[in-house]
Design a protein around this motif. Structure first.
Motif, PDB file in Angstrom:
ATOM      1  N   ALA A 105      26.961  52.079 -20.940  1.00  0.00           N
ATOM      2  CA  ALA A 105      26.120  52.740 -19.896  1.00  0.00           C
ATOM      3  C   ALA A 105      27.231  53.407 -20.154  1.00  0.00           C
ATOM      4  O   ALA A 105      28.713  53.221 -20.484  1.00  0.00           O
ATOM      5  CB  ALA A 105      25.934  52.508 -18.833  1.00  0.00           C
ATOM      6  N   LEU A 106      27.385  54.737 -20.114  1.00  0.00           N
ATOM      7  CA  LEU A 106      28.343  56.117 -19.509  1.00  0.00           C
ATOM      8  C   LEU A 106      28.233  56.815 -18.397  1.00  0.00           C
ATOM      9  O   LEU A 106      27.750  57.213 -18.331  1.00  0.00           O
ATOM     10  CB  LEU A 106      27.949  57.131 -20.946  1.00  0.00           C
ATOM     11  N   ASP A 107      29.951  56.670 -18.813  1.00  0.00           N
ATOM     12  CA  ASP A 107      29.702  57.110 -17.005  1.00  0.00           C
ATOM     13  C   ASP A 107      30.304  58.936 -17.201  1.00  0.00           C
ATOM     14  O   ASP A 107      30.826  59.023 -17.996  1.00  0.00           O
ATOM     15  CB  ASP A 107      31.414  56.426 -15.945  1.00  0.00           C
ATOM     16  N   ALA A 108      29.494  59.638 -15.675  1.00  0.00           N
ATOM     17  CA  ALA A 108      29.968  60.802 -15.875  1.00  0.00           C
ATOM     18  C   ALA A 108      30.579  61.484 -14.384  1.00  0.00           C
ATOM     19  O   ALA A 108      29.896  61.019 -13.642  1.00  0.00           O
ATOM     20  CB  ALA A 108      28.198  62.082 -15.892  1.00  0.00           C
ATOM     21  N   TYR A 109      30.997  62.065 -14.188  1.00  0.00           N
ATOM     22  CA  TYR A 109      31.408  62.514 -13.556  1.00  0.00           C
ATOM     23  C   TYR A 109      31.446  63.797 -12.492  1.00  0.00           C
ATOM     24  O   TYR A 109      32.701  64.848 -13.612  1.00  0.00           O
ATOM     25  CB  TYR A 109      33.859  62.416 -12.987  1.00  0.00           C
ATOM     26  N   ILE A 110      30.323  64.265 -11.748  1.00  0.00           N
ATOM     27  CA  ILE A 110      30.672  66.033 -12.064  1.00  0.00           C
ATOM     28  C   ILE A 110      31.055  66.900 -10.237  1.00  0.00           C
ATOM     29  O   ILE A 110      30.799  65.950  -9.629  1.00  0.00           O
ATOM     30  CB  ILE A 110      29.027  66.281 -11.807  1.00  0.00           C
ATOM     31  N   ALA A 111      32.139  67.789 -10.214  1.00  0.00           N
ATOM     32  CA  ALA A 111      32.174  68.134  -9.338  1.00  0.00           C
ATOM     33  C   ALA A 111      32.299  69.642  -8.618  1.00  0.00           C
ATOM     34  O   ALA A 111      32.021  69.846 -10.020  1.00  0.00           O
ATOM     35  CB  ALA A 111      34.101  68.002  -9.424  1.00  0.00           C
ATOM     36  N   PHE A 112      31.735  70.017  -7.743  1.00  0.00           N
ATOM     37  CA  PHE A 112      31.602  71.300  -7.788  1.00  0.00           C
ATOM     38  C   PHE A 112      31.696  71.542  -5.681  1.00  0.00           C
ATOM     39  O   PHE A 112      32.126  70.343  -4.859  1.00  0.00           O
ATOM     40  CB  PHE A 112      29.772  71.156  -7.619  1.00  0.00           C
ATOM     41  N   THR A 113      31.484  73.176  -5.595  1.00  0.00           N
ATOM     42  CA  THR A 113      31.585  73.532  -4.528  1.00  0.00           C
ATOM     43  C   THR A 113      30.530  73.926  -3.612  1.00  0.00           C
ATOM     44  O   THR A 113      29.154  74.029  -4.546  1.00  0.00           O
ATOM     45  CB  THR A 113      32.124  74.710  -4.240  1.00  0.00           C
ATOM     46  N   ILE A 114      30.756  72.954  -2.651  1.00  0.00           N
ATOM     47  CA  ILE A 114      28.703  72.945  -1.807  1.00  0.00           C
ATOM     48  C   ILE A 114      28.966  74.598  -1.698  1.00  0.00           C
ATOM     49  O   ILE A 114      29.080  74.708   0.455  1.00  0.00           O
ATOM     50  CB  ILE A 114      28.809  72.138  -1.026  1.00  0.00           C
ATOM     51  N   ARG A 115      28.011  75.363  -2.164  1.00  0.00           N
ATOM     52  CA  ARG A 115      27.744  76.496  -1.696  1.00  0.00           C
ATOM     53  C   ARG A 115      26.930  76.295  -0.929  1.00  0.00           C
ATOM     54  O   ARG A 115      26.420  77.930   0.122  1.00  0.00           O
ATOM     55  CB  ARG A 115      28.007  77.935  -2.961  1.00  0.00           C
ATOM     56  N   ASN A 116      25.501  76.319  -1.616  1.00  0.00           N
ATOM     57  CA  ASN A 116      24.206  75.788  -1.304  1.00  0.00           C
ATOM     58  C   ASN A 116      23.465  74.839  -1.329  1.00  0.00           C
ATOM     59  O   ASN A 116      23.951  73.933  -2.361  1.00  0.00           O
ATOM     60  CB  ASN A 116      23.471  77.268  -2.466  1.00  0.00           C
ATOM     61  N   LEU A 117      22.995  74.046  -0.511  1.00  0.00           N
ATOM     62  CA  LEU A 117      22.568  72.794  -0.030  1.00  0.00           C
ATOM     63  C   LEU A 117      21.812  72.760  -0.804  1.00  0.00           C
ATOM     64  O   LEU A 117      21.877  71.480  -1.673  1.00  0.00           O
ATOM     65  CB  LEU A 117      22.820  72.015   1.394  1.00  0.00           C
ATOM     66  N   GLU A 118      20.685  73.444  -1.008  1.00  0.00           N
ATOM     67  CA  GLU A 118      19.123  73.333  -2.075  1.00  0.00           C
ATOM     68  C   GLU A 118      19.927  73.489  -3.381  1.00  0.00           C
ATOM     69  O   GLU A 118      19.056  72.713  -3.276  1.00  0.00           O
ATOM     70  CB  GLU A 118      18.307  74.849  -1.824  1.00  0.00           C
ATOM     71  N   THR A 119      20.573  74.014  -3.341  1.00  0.00           N
ATOM     72  CA  THR A 119      21.277  73.745  -5.185  1.00  0.00           C
ATOM     73  C   THR A 119      21.515  72.506  -5.441  1.00  0.00           C
ATOM     74  O   THR A 119      21.198  72.191  -6.425  1.00  0.00           O
ATOM     75  CB  THR A 119      22.343  74.663  -5.927  1.00  0.00           C
ATOM     76  N   CYS A 120      22.884  71.663  -5.032  1.00  0.00           N
ATOM     77  CA  CYS A 120      22.798  69.803  -4.683  1.00  0.00           C
ATOM     78  C   CYS A 120      22.011  69.296  -4.571  1.00  0.00           C
ATOM     79  O   CYS A 120      21.813  68.933  -5.567  1.00  0.00           O
ATOM     80  CB  CYS A 120      23.890  69.956  -3.935  1.00  0.00           C
ATOM     81  N   GLN A 121      20.832  69.493  -3.782  1.00  0.00           N
ATOM     82  CA  GLN A 121      20.244  68.290  -3.779  1.00  0.00           C
ATOM     83  C   GLN A 121      18.756  68.637  -5.077  1.00  0.00           C
ATOM     84  O   GLN A 121      18.021  67.808  -5.466  1.00  0.00           O
ATOM     85  CB  GLN A 121      18.732  68.735  -2.317  1.00  0.00           C
ATOM     86  N   LEU A 122      18.624  69.987  -5.906  1.00  0.00           N
ATOM     87  CA  LEU A 122      17.917  70.295  -6.607  1.00  0.00           C
ATOM     88  C   LEU A 122      18.373  69.522  -8.371  1.00  0.00           C
ATOM     89  O   LEU A 122      18.018  68.756  -8.274  1.00  0.00           O
ATOM     90  CB  LEU A 122      17.891  71.643  -7.244  1.00  0.00           C
ATOM     91  N   PHE A 123      19.541  69.008  -8.030  1.00  0.00           N
ATOM     92  CA  PHE A 123      20.072  68.419  -8.506  1.00  0.00           C
ATOM     93  C   PHE A 123      20.610  67.071  -8.746  1.00  0.00           C
ATOM     94  O   PHE A 123      20.125  66.575  -9.749  1.00  0.00           O
ATOM     95  CB  PHE A 123      22.087  68.844  -9.119  1.00  0.00           C
ATOM     96  N   THR A 124      20.583  66.326  -7.508  1.00  0.00           N
ATOM     97  CA  THR A 124      19.941  65.221  -7.227  1.00  0.00           C
ATOM     98  C   THR A 124      18.698  64.658  -8.086  1.00  0.00           C
ATOM     99  O   THR A 124      18.502  63.818  -8.246  1.00  0.00           O
ATOM    100  CB  THR A 124      20.643  64.426  -6.396  1.00  0.00           C
ATOM    101  N   ALA A 125      18.108  65.704  -7.000  1.00  0.00           N
ATOM    102  CA  ALA A 125      16.952  65.402  -7.949  1.00  0.00           C
ATOM    103  C   ALA A 125      16.301  65.597  -9.091  1.00  0.00           C
ATOM    104  O   ALA A 125      14.919  64.670  -9.426  1.00  0.00           O
ATOM    105  CB  ALA A 125      15.300  66.699  -6.654  1.00  0.00           C
ATOM    106  N   GLU A 126      16.600  66.282  -9.985  1.00  0.00           N
ATOM    107  CA  GLU A 126      16.414  66.563 -10.713  1.00  0.00           C
ATOM    108  C   GLU A 126      17.348  65.016 -11.787  1.00  0.00           C
ATOM    109  O   GLU A 126      16.324  64.561 -13.133  1.00  0.00           O
ATOM    110  CB  GLU A 126      16.997  68.009 -11.550  1.00  0.00           C
ATOM    111  N   LEU A 127      17.833  64.677 -11.641  1.00  0.00           N
ATOM    112  CA  LEU A 127      18.280  63.064 -11.936  1.00  0.00           C
ATOM    113  C   LEU A 127      17.963  62.489 -11.364  1.00  0.00           C
ATOM    114  O   LEU A 127      17.640  61.066 -12.189  1.00  0.00           O
ATOM    115  CB  LEU A 127      20.059  63.337 -10.738  1.00  0.00           C
TER     116      LEU A 127
END
Length: 340
Positions: free
Chosen positions: A285-307
């Motif tokens: 398996a390949l590890d990936a690390y994604i760092a982000f600024t939490i500007r909009n909680l809905e955007t972060c939730q969309l990312f985890t939902a799509e994952l």
């Protein structure tokens, strides 16, 4: 000067140095602390020390920040001096006179000091949005990911790193200088970003493998040596890239910073991550690390939902303790570890 006063002055000078080199907004500088120190002092040595750590710093002399930024900084420094001391300080006015005649440019330099004593110096746009992209400046999530990388160098040592959306290149250049990767692939899709990115790689003493854009000698760059990682600057459009193209990079680890800024980008990013995962069927398996600024909680939730829909496992990475860089704003940061 008492030992504790000397330590306070050193801390104040370091704060001015780091903020000035990174060209942070002037309101973030510790002006009040400086003024208090000046009121307690009978001479101007502290101001001269500030001048040496900022405008006269060797990095700034060689790779200057924007002329407007330097003018505004010196004007504020002069105000602080005049508020406390009656006699003018010639060195301040001489420095201001020098920069008054400097031409404005759409590009400037920012430098970020590393724990090793080295620095990453970047040529960046003076505008947050330029040439239709936000990729020509360094954003706070890149600072956060860089700090995490410095705290976890073994994650990158002797490995091939693929960075998605490299922007100005801070994170990758710091990893190349401090974490000893075997190879590093900077990638982005915008032609102007790629041009600036390659220039920044060369500016920091690394050579670029022939690929998307031919390597060129950058003025003032160091001579590359065999101990430095193999570096590639690749054009990578998330909506057009194919599985064979991604597989050819042969990454051992994938990273990205500040790429979760709109739903369309998130969908494209997840598709790329899913393709990378599919390329690993017969390997670990390949590890990936994604760092982000939490500007909009809905955007972060969309990312985890799509994952989740893509079948990509993820976990939150605990906040790190490194505080190497002055941030532009007091933003909440987050980072996820994905298993592809």
């Amino acid at each position: 000067m008492a030992p504790e006063e000397s330590a306070d002055a050193a801390g104040l000078l370091q704060s001015f140095e780091r903020r000035f080199l990174a060209a942070r907004v002037l309101c973030s500088f510790p002006w009040q602390s400086l003024e208090e120190k000046l009121r307690d002092s009978s001479d101007s040595q502290l101001l001269l020390d500030v001048l040496q750590k900022t405008v006269k710093h060797p990095l700034c002399v060689k790779h200057p920040p924007s002329a407007k930024f330097v003018r505004c900084f010196l004007s504020e420094l002069i105000k602080k001096h005049e508020a406390v001391h009656a006699e003018p300080l010639d060195e301040l006015y001489e420095a201001l006179a020098e920069v008054l005649t400097a031409e404005e440019s759409t590009q400037c330099h920012r430098s970020y000091l590393l724990p090793s004593g080295e620095a990453v110096t970047l040529s960046e746009s003076t505008a947050l949005v330029s040439h239709g992209t936000t990729g020509l400046v360094t954003w706070d999530a890149a600072l956060y990911l860089t700090e995490w990388a410095v705290e976890n160098p073994a994650t990158f040592t002797d490995r091939t790193v693929l960075e998605l959306g490299s922007g100005a290149g801070l994170t990758g250049l710091a990893i190349c200088k401090l974490c000893r990767p075997k190879a590093y692939v900077f990638s982005d899709c915008h032609s102007q970003v790629l041009k600036q990115l390659q220039g920044n790689v060369l500016l920091n003493g690394l050579s670029v493998e022939p690929g998307v854009t031919p390597p060129r000698q950058h003025p003032g760059c160091d001579t590359p040596d065999s101990e430095k990682p193999t570096v590639t600057v690749a054009q990578l459009d998330w909506d057009l890239v194919t599985a064979p193209q991604l597989s050819a990079f042969q990454p051992d680890i994938v990273i990205a910073a500040d790429v979760l800024y709109c739903p369309e980008t998130i969908l494209s990013l997840v598709a790329v991550l899913q393709t990378l995962s599919a390329c690993r069927k017969d390997r670990s398996a390949l590890d990936a690390y994604i760092a982000f600024t939490i500007r909009n909680l809905e955007t972060c939730q969309l990312f985890t939902a799509e994952l989740g829909r893509a079948g990509i496992r993820w976990e939150a990475v605990p906040r790190h303790n490194q505080k190497l860089f002055p941030y532009e704003a007091l933003s909440e940061m987050g980072m996820l570890k994905l298993t592809l």
